[in-house]
Design an enzyme around this catalytic site. Structure first.
Site, PDB file in Angstrom:
ATOM      1  N   ASN A  81       0.806  -1.226   0.000  1.00 41.64           N
ATOM      2  CA  ASN A  81       0.000   0.000   0.000  1.00 41.64           C
ATOM      3  C   ASN A  81       0.839   1.276   0.000  1.00 41.64           C
ATOM      4  OD1 ASN A  81      -2.270  -1.514  -0.167  1.00 41.64           O
ATOM      5  ND2 ASN A  81      -2.886  -1.276   1.980  1.00 41.64           N
ATOM      6  N   CYS A 115     -17.235  -3.242  -3.104  1.00 38.91           N
ATOM      7  CA  CYS A 115     -16.416  -4.458  -3.137  1.00 38.91           C
ATOM      8  C   CYS A 115     -16.762  -5.321  -1.936  1.00 38.91           C
ATOM      9  CB  CYS A 115     -14.927  -4.116  -3.183  1.00 38.91           C
ATOM     10  SG  CYS A 115     -14.288  -3.594  -1.616  1.00 38.91           S
ATOM     11  N   ARG A 160     -17.303   1.681  -0.211  1.00 40.84           N
ATOM     12  CA  ARG A 160     -16.057   2.346  -0.585  1.00 40.84           C
ATOM     13  C   ARG A 160     -16.239   3.428  -1.648  1.00 40.84           C
ATOM     14  NH1 ARG A 160     -11.267  -1.972  -0.752  1.00 40.84           N
ATOM     15  NH2 ARG A 160     -10.050  -0.149  -0.221  1.00 40.84           N
TER      16      ARG A 160
END
Ligand code: EPU
Length: 417
Positions: free
Chosen positions: A23, A117, A122
């Site tokens: 990330n 998702c 999100r």
């Protein structure tokens, strides 16, 4: 499709090396769009999401190479395409990160809306709100965000929810905007600071990263640099829980224990022994595993990306624990699979009530997302018999050869092709 088979019952022992943070590497690669000069990265984990990002950037005309040794070279001198197509965004939501750099350097972008998702809705409204404050127009047309501007200008942006990629996107957008941008209630995650460090090396003027207020002074252009990605605190954390749950003794090297404080304190409170050293941490699991509650929070709180793994640990606790998920509204899919292995878990909205001490038995289970997959491996490590985890492609998005790393610690684990 690959599956992973784990046979439980081995206390893990030995040393395992952490890879670079997925990330942190994702925004770092995308930041190459901000300049026509070459960006050299080290410690990039060659996992699926990184390869998807390479493909996305290549399709935009970026010369992008990611090597097995973790080095990556990116050059966006010839970048011409400004589109992130649905086919790639649907496999990797982090593709939204191209929006900020494309707007900063080219003033237009067309990025597919990610949609919901497996862990929640999100939305990306805060990414768009920030760009609009900086003077961009953003429309949704045929499922795509179409953004344009004649030149971004600095703005004061207040996030009403802490968003990691939202902060990263707007920080990149602001690097070449006219004047000062202030990001308030910004994410403090180490991955955000790592991106800020890379951008500073590229010539950006950024201060306050790692706090809730980040200030960026726009500069006319950015340039080449070399940067080493921070270690993956979630991968290291997954190994730490693996040590605790199996009553093992594992030295996790090449990690950043200072980024894992909430988890390590939690492991101490459940009875594990944790020894910190520079760049490594040794975790020794103890009996009993004490049941303790957690609530996920933005950094420096307990990471949502460790919630599933911690739940696996609590199935072996000596009492009842309550796990409260505050970041994503639907991140308990792994609980239902653990129940199929014999765990006693009840979901009440955003809380999971885990009654520990139930022996787990191996079963065929389905991974629903990246961290869920890791948690099912952890459950499999202490289950009687074989656990076969299906949909391993989720795991491959973010863990580099986790089965080899666990096998080297003594786990009975193999990939079935
Ligand atoms: N949110 C909004 N509007 C927005 C953006 C976010 O309401 O415009 C909400 C989300 O719906 C969520 C909360 O804000 O409820 C936090 O989401 P955030 O934006 O911080 O998540 P993200 O940036 O999409 C990153 C990581 C995730 C990690 C979260 C939280 C990357 C590429 N992904 O996602 O990592 O769970 O932050 O820490 O950095 C993973 O690696 O498995 C993973 C899912």
């Amino acid at each position: 499709m690959d599956k992973i088979c784990v046979t439980g019952g081995v206390a893990l022992a030995g040393r395992v090396e952490t890879s670079g943070a997925k990330n942190a590497a994702l925004p770092a690669m995308v930041a190459s769009l901000l300049t026509d000069e070459t960006i050299e990265l080290e410690n990039v984990p060659p996992v699926r999401d990184i390869l998807t990002t390479r493909r996305l950037l290549s399709e935009m005309g970026v010369q992008a190479e990611v090597r097995e040794d973790g080095s990556a070279t990116l050059n966006a001198a010839e970048a011409g395409g400004h589109e992130a197509p649905y086919e790639l965004v649907k496999t990797m939501r982090a593709s939204i990160l191209v929006l900020g750099p494309l707007m900063a350097r080219f003033g237009n972008a067309r990025v597919s809306l990610p949609g919901g998702c497996a862990i929640g809705a999100r939305p990306v409204n805060l990414h768009l709100m920030g760009l609009q404050k900086m003077g961009a127009t953003c429309e949704i047309v045929h499922g795509y965000i179409q953004a344009s501007s004649a030149g971004l200008r600095g703005a004061h942006i207040l996030f009403d929810t802490v968003t990691v990629t939202g902060t990263e996107n707007l920080m990149m957008a602001a690097t070449m905007a006219k004047g000062e941008t202030v990001l308030d209630n910004a994410a403090c995650e180490p991955e955000v600071s790592d991106l800020a460090e890379l951008l500073r090396r590229m010539g950006a003027l950024i201060e306050g990263d790692g706090t809730r207020t980040i200030r960026i002074q726009g500069v006319p252009r950015l340039h080449s640099c070399r940067h080493r990605i921070i270690p993956d605190r979630i991968e290291a954390g997954t190994f730490a829980v693996a040590a605790a749950i199996t009553h093992g003794d594992v030295l996790i090297s090449n990690c950043a224990p200072e980024h894992m404080t909430a988890l390590l304190l939690q492991l101490v409170s459940v009875g594990a022994e944790v020894d910190l050293r520079t760049g490594c941490v040794r975790v020794r699991g103890k009996d009993p595993i004490v049941s303790r509650d957690i609530t996920t929070q933005p950094y420096p709180g307990f990471a949502t990306d460790m919630q599933a793994q911690y739940m696996a640990l609590m199935t072996q606790g000596d009492g009842t624990s309550v796990i409260t998920e505050t970041i994503f509204e639907n991140r308990f899919m792994h609980a239902l699979e653990m129940v199929r292995m014999g765990a006693d878990i009840k979901i009440e909205g955003r809380r999971a009530i885990v009654r520990g001490g139930k022996p787990l038995s191996g079963a065929n289970v389905l991974a629903s997302d990246l961290r869920a997959s890791a948690s099912l491996i952890l459950a499999g490590l202490v289950a009687h018999g074989d656990t076969v985890i299906d949909r391993v492609y989720h795991l491959d998005r973010g863990y580099h050869r986790i089965e080899d790393k666990l096998a080297a610690l003594g786990a009975k684990i193999e990939r079935i092709r």
